[in-house]
Design an enzyme around this catalytic site. Structure first.
Site, mmCIF file in Angstrom:
data_model
loop_
_atom_site.group_PDB
_atom_site.id
_atom_site.type_symbol
_atom_site.label_atom_id
_atom_site.label_comp_id
_atom_site.label_asym_id
_atom_site.label_seq_id
_atom_site.Cartn_x
_atom_site.Cartn_y
_atom_site.Cartn_z
ATOM 1 N N TRP A 1 42.406 47.611 43.460
ATOM 2 C CA TRP A 1 43.383 47.643 44.174
ATOM 3 C C TRP A 1 44.249 46.799 43.993
ATOM 4 O O TRP A 1 44.742 47.508 44.466
ATOM 5 C CB TRP A 1 42.196 47.297 45.145
ATOM 6 N N TRP B 1 51.682 45.190 62.619
ATOM 7 C CA TRP B 1 51.553 44.018 61.148
ATOM 8 C C TRP B 1 52.659 43.122 60.039
ATOM 9 O O TRP B 1 51.898 42.324 59.789
ATOM 10 C CB TRP B 1 50.950 45.328 60.380
ATOM 11 N N GLU C 1 37.900 45.516 41.954
ATOM 12 C CA GLU C 1 39.034 45.225 42.702
ATOM 13 C C GLU C 1 39.948 45.229 42.385
ATOM 14 O O GLU C 1 41.144 44.403 42.421
ATOM 15 C CB GLU C 1 37.995 43.853 43.195
HETATM 16 P P1 FAD Z 1 37.530 38.550 43.781
HETATM 17 O O1 FAD Z 1 37.070 39.574 44.697
HETATM 18 O O2 FAD Z 1 37.205 37.700 42.563
HETATM 19 O O3 FAD Z 1 38.875 39.994 42.826
HETATM 20 C C1 FAD Z 1 39.268 40.064 41.758
HETATM 21 C C2 FAD Z 1 40.772 40.187 41.899
HETATM 22 O O4 FAD Z 1 40.851 41.127 41.764
HETATM 23 C C3 FAD Z 1 41.243 39.664 42.951
HETATM 24 O O5 FAD Z 1 42.088 37.930 42.806
HETATM 25 C C4 FAD Z 1 43.111 40.302 43.239
HETATM 26 O O6 FAD Z 1 43.763 40.447 42.523
HETATM 27 C C5 FAD Z 1 42.171 40.955 43.257
HETATM 28 N N1 FAD Z 1 42.006 42.314 44.514
HETATM 29 C C6 FAD Z 1 40.492 41.644 44.839
HETATM 30 N N2 FAD Z 1 40.536 42.069 46.018
HETATM 31 C C7 FAD Z 1 41.836 43.170 46.519
HETATM 32 C C8 FAD Z 1 42.522 43.985 47.447
HETATM 33 N N3 FAD Z 1 41.501 43.807 48.137
HETATM 34 N N4 FAD Z 1 43.133 44.271 47.408
HETATM 35 C C9 FAD Z 1 44.689 43.872 46.365
HETATM 36 N N5 FAD Z 1 43.936 43.217 44.779
HETATM 37 C C10 FAD Z 1 42.468 42.803 44.994
HETATM 38 N N6 FAD Z 1 45.639 39.310 47.387
HETATM 39 C C11 FAD Z 1 46.596 39.293 47.006
HETATM 40 O O7 FAD Z 1 46.352 39.090 45.546
HETATM 41 N N7 FAD Z 1 47.692 38.373 47.706
HETATM 42 C C12 FAD Z 1 47.961 39.121 48.718
HETATM 43 O O8 FAD Z 1 48.882 38.309 49.507
HETATM 44 C C13 FAD Z 1 47.125 39.372 49.615
HETATM 45 N N8 FAD Z 1 46.962 40.335 50.795
HETATM 46 C C14 FAD Z 1 45.896 40.054 51.700
HETATM 47 C C15 FAD Z 1 45.925 40.717 52.490
HETATM 48 C C16 FAD Z 1 45.217 41.521 53.803
HETATM 49 C C17 FAD Z 1 45.740 41.311 55.047
HETATM 50 C C18 FAD Z 1 43.680 41.301 53.212
HETATM 51 C C19 FAD Z 1 43.316 41.629 54.231
HETATM 52 C C20 FAD Z 1 44.036 41.451 52.047
HETATM 53 C C21 FAD Z 1 45.021 40.762 51.096
HETATM 54 N N9 FAD Z 1 44.381 40.112 49.726
HETATM 55 C C22 FAD Z 1 45.835 39.808 48.806
HETATM 56 C C23 FAD Z 1 43.173 41.805 49.194
HETATM 57 C C24 FAD Z 1 42.407 40.242 48.517
HETATM 58 O O9 FAD Z 1 41.572 39.315 50.178
HETATM 59 C C25 FAD Z 1 43.161 39.376 47.787
HETATM 60 O O10 FAD Z 1 43.274 39.603 47.091
HETATM 61 C C26 FAD Z 1 41.531 37.969 47.568
HETATM 62 O O11 FAD Z 1 40.916 38.166 48.707
HETATM 63 C C27 FAD Z 1 41.288 37.642 46.816
HETATM 64 O O12 FAD Z 1 40.228 36.512 45.967
HETATM 65 P P2 FAD Z 1 39.666 36.493 45.294
HETATM 66 O O13 FAD Z 1 40.805 36.504 43.561
HETATM 67 O O14 FAD Z 1 38.698 35.371 44.843
HETATM 68 O O15 FAD Z 1 39.144 37.862 44.581
#
Ligand code: FAD
Length: 490
Positions: free
Chosen positions: A276, A357, A273
Site C-alpha cells: 500500500w 479532505w 501493507e
Molecule cells: P504497519 O501496520 O506496521 O504497516 C507497516 C508499514 O506499511 C507502515 O509503516 C507503512 O509504511 C505501510 N503502510 C501500512 N498501511 C498503509 C497504508 N494504508 N497506506 C500506505 N502505507 C501503509 N502513512 C504514512 O506513512 N504517512 C502518512 O502521512 C499517512 N497518512 C495517512 C492518512 C490517513 C487518513 C490514513 C487513513 C492513513 C495514512 N497513512 C499514512 C497510512 C497508515 O495509517 C500508516 O502507514 C500506518 O498507520 C503506520 O503505522 P505502522 O508503521 O505501525 O503500520
C-alpha cells in the site's frame, strides 16, 4: 593522478546500511556527506512541525554515525550543490531518488546541470521495492486500482539490500556549512515533548523497533492490527519515511519468518501493507496532482462546508465521539495515530462534518511524525472517496460501532480521553446515553468536562449522502464557483 571527490547528498535515506548512493560515493578518494534543508523548493509542501522534530533527531543520529562530518545547509539545493562542486572540485555527486513531484522536477534540473559540467551525477532507488514506472498494465498505462497492481507487484522480483560500505574514504568538511541547530527544526513551543517517550529517531532505533516487531508482534499482526490498544502494528512508518530502514531489508528479513500457516498469513499481510505504501508512491508518481486535486473530477463539485469551528473541534479532539477524540489527541500528543483510527477520524471529518479532505490532510501533515506526501494524500483521497481506488463515498464509518468493535475494552479511549475513564464500557463509547447518576458517579458533566456530540450521526450521514448524490447533477457554472473555493493543497 587527480583525486576523485564525491558528494553523497542525503535526503529521505538517513541511514548507512543499504544506501546505494553512499555505497557509490564511498568508492572515491574523498567524500563530502551533505544534507540540504530546501524549504523554498518544497514551497507549499515543506515539512510540517512534527516531521521536523523527527528530522532533527534523525540527522543527529546519522551525523554521529558519520563521526560528526555530515555537513548541513539551508536553501536552494541546486545553488548549494553548484557552489560545493566549484569549491571542492567535486567529480561525482550521488543521491537516492525521492518521488515528490517538486523533487522530481528539481532533481532532474540538477542532474542535467551537473552532467553538462562534466560531473558524474547518479541517482538510485533506496526507498521503494519497485520503481513506480516498473509496474504497468499490459498496454503500458498505470494501474488505478490496488488489487491488480498488487498482483503484479507480488510477481515482480525484488532486489536484495545493498552492502554497507566497508571503509569510508577521508571525509571532507565545508566551511560554508551550518550547524544542525541552525536548521531550526525543533519547535519553539514545547509541543513535541510528548513525542519523546514514544519515539527514538535514527537508524539504530529503526532496526531495534523492527527486531522487536519481528520477535514480539508480527505473530499477531493480521488479527491485532485493527485494534489500537493492542499495539500489534510495527510503528515503522516514520522510520520508513525518513529512510532509516529500507523496505528491501524488511522484505529480506521476512523471508526467514516462521513457516506455519499463521506465520505466512501474518507475513503476507504485512507485505500487503508495504505494498500500500508502494502503491501510494505509484499514484503520486503517475498522478502528481494527488496532494491537491480530486482524482475523481466529480468531487470538484462537492459542497464542502468549510467551517473553521467544526474543523477546530475535530483537530482538538473535542467532537464528543470518544474514539474520534482519542485518535485526534493521540495524534497531538504522540505525533502518531493508529491506522484504523486514522480512517475513522478522517471519515468523520469528510463525511459527517463535510469538511474538505485537504483541510484534514493539512492537519495530519503538520502533526504526523510519519507525514508522507504520497501516503497521506492517497489515504485521504481513499477515505474521501475521490481517489482512483477509494472507499465508496456512501461507506461512512460509524464512530460508535467502530469504537465498540475495535476498542471493546476501552483501553485506547481511556488512555487519551482520561476524563471518561471512570465510565463503564457500556457507556464509554456513547457517554451521552449514560444515566445522569452514572455520569455523576464518574465525575462527568457533559458539556463541561466532556463535550456533547457535536453532530447527530444519522442526520449528518444522510446529509453527506445527499451531498454526494448532488455532485452527479450539479450545474457546470455552479461547479466552477465551488471549485474555486477549494482549500489550497497542503
Ligand atoms: P504497519 O501496520 O506496521 O504497516 C507497516 C508499514 O506499511 C507502515 O509503516 C507503512 O509504511 C505501510 N503502510 C501500512 N498501511 C498503509 C497504508 N494504508 N497506506 C500506505 N502505507 C501503509 N502513512 C504514512 O506513512 N504517512 C502518512 O502521512 C499517512 N497518512 C495517512 C492518512 C490517513 C487518513 C490514513 C487513513 C492513513 C495514512 N497513512 C499514512 C497510512 C497508515 O495509517 C500508516 O502507514 C500506518 O498507520 C503506520 O503505522 P505502522 O508503521 O505501525 O503500520
Amino acid at each position: 593522478m587527480s583525486q576523485e571527490i564525491a558528494i553523497c547528498w542525503f535526503r529521505q535515506d538517513l541511514r548507512i546500511s543499504d544506501n546505494p548512493a553512499l555505497l557509490a560515493a564511498a568508492e572515491h578518494d574523498q567524500l563530502l556527506p551533505i544534507y540540504v534543508l530546501d524549504d523554498d523548493s518544497a514551497d507549499e509542501v515543506a515539512m510540517g512541525g512534527a516531521s521536523r522534530w523527527w528530522l532533527h533527531h534523525s540527522l543527529q543520529s546519522l551525523n554521529s554515525d558519520l563521526i560528526g562530518t555530515l555537513q548541513f545547509f539551508r536553501g536552494d539545493a541546486s545553488v548549494i550543490l553548484r557552489e560545493l562542486c566549484q569549491r571542492h572540485n567535486v567529480t561525482h555527486v550521488y543521491w537516492n531518488r525521492c518521488y515528490e513531484p517538486w523533487r522530481i522536477d528539481r532533481d532532474r534540473e540538477i542532474k542535467t546541470e551537473l552532467l553538462e559540467q562534466g560531473i558524474h551525477a547518479e541517482s538510485f532507488n533506496a526507498s521503494l521495492l519497485q520503481e513506480p514506472w516498473a509496474i504497468t498494465k499490459t498496454d503500458g498505462s498505470p494501474y488505478k486500482v490496488f488489487t491488480p497492481y498488487y498482483r503484479r507487484f507480488m510477481v515482480q522480483s525484488h532486489a536484495a539490500p545493498k552492502a554497507t560500505p566497508r571503509f569510508m574514504p577521508s571525509l571532507l568538511e565545508d566551511s560554508h556549512s551550518c550547524s544542525l541547530s541552525d536548521l531550526e527544526l525543533l519547535p519553539s513551543i514545547n509541543w513535541a515533548e510528548g513525542f519523546k517517550p514514544h519515539w527514538q529517531p535514527g537508524e539504530k532505533w529503526a532496526h531495534k523497533r523492527w527486531r522487536s516487531f519481528l520477535d514480539e508482534r508480527l505473530n499477531n499482526y493480521q488479527q491485532g492490527r485493527d485494534f489500537p490498544a493492542k499495539q500489534s502494528v510495527s510503528g515503522l512508518s516514520p522510520h520508513l519515511h525518513f529512510g532509516e530502514i529500507s523496505p528491501r531489508q524488511l522484505l529480506q528479513d521476512l523471508q526467514y519468518v516462521g513457516g506455519s500457516d499463521t506465520d505466512n498469513d501474518n507475513r503476507e499481510h504485512f507485505i500487503r501493507e508495504l505494498a500500500w505504501r508502494e502503491f501510494s508512491y505509484y499514484l503520486l508518481y503517475h498522478w502528481p496532482d494527488l496532494p491537491g486535486k480530486n482524482l475523481r473530477p466529480e468531487f470538484d463539485y462537492f459542497p464542502w462546508q468549510h467551517d473553521e469551528t467544526l474543523l477546530r473541534q475535530w483537530q482538538r479532539g473535542m467532537t464528543g465521539y470518544p474514539l474520534v477524540d482519542a485518535g485526534m489527541r493521540e495524534l497531538w500528543q504522540t505525533g502518531f495515530m493508529h491506522n484504523r483510527v486514522r480512517m475513522i477520524t478522517a471519515s468523520f471529518l469528510v463525511k459527517n462534518l463535510r469538511q474538505d479532505w485537504r483541510s484534514g490532510a493539512a492537519w495530519f501533515w503538520d502533526c504526523l511524525l510519519d507525514a508522507d506526501l504520497a501516503s497521506n494524500s492517497a489515504s485521504w483521497q481513499w477515505v474521501a472517496g475521490c481517489g482512483t481506488d477509494a472507499a465508496p463515498y456512501f461507506r461512512i464509518f460509524n464512530p460508535v460501532t467502530q469504537s465498540e468493535k475495535f476498542d471493546p475494552g476501552g483501553d485506547y479511549i481511556r488512555q487519551y480521553v482520561p476524563e471518561l475513564a471512570a465510565l463503564p464500557n457500556r457507556y464509554l463509547h456513547r457517554p451521552w446515553e449514560a444515566p445522569d447518576d452514572l455520569l455523576a458517579q464518574a465525575g462527568i458533566t457533559l458539556g463541561k468536562d466532556y463535550p456533547h456530540p457535536m453532530i447527530d450521526l444519522a442526520e449528518s450521514r444522510a446529509a453527506a449522502l445527499d451531498a454526494f448524490a448532488a455532485i452527479k447533477t450539479v450545474e457546470p457554472t455552479v461547479a466552477v464557483n465551488q471549485a474555486a473555493q477549494k482549500v489550497s493543497a497542503l
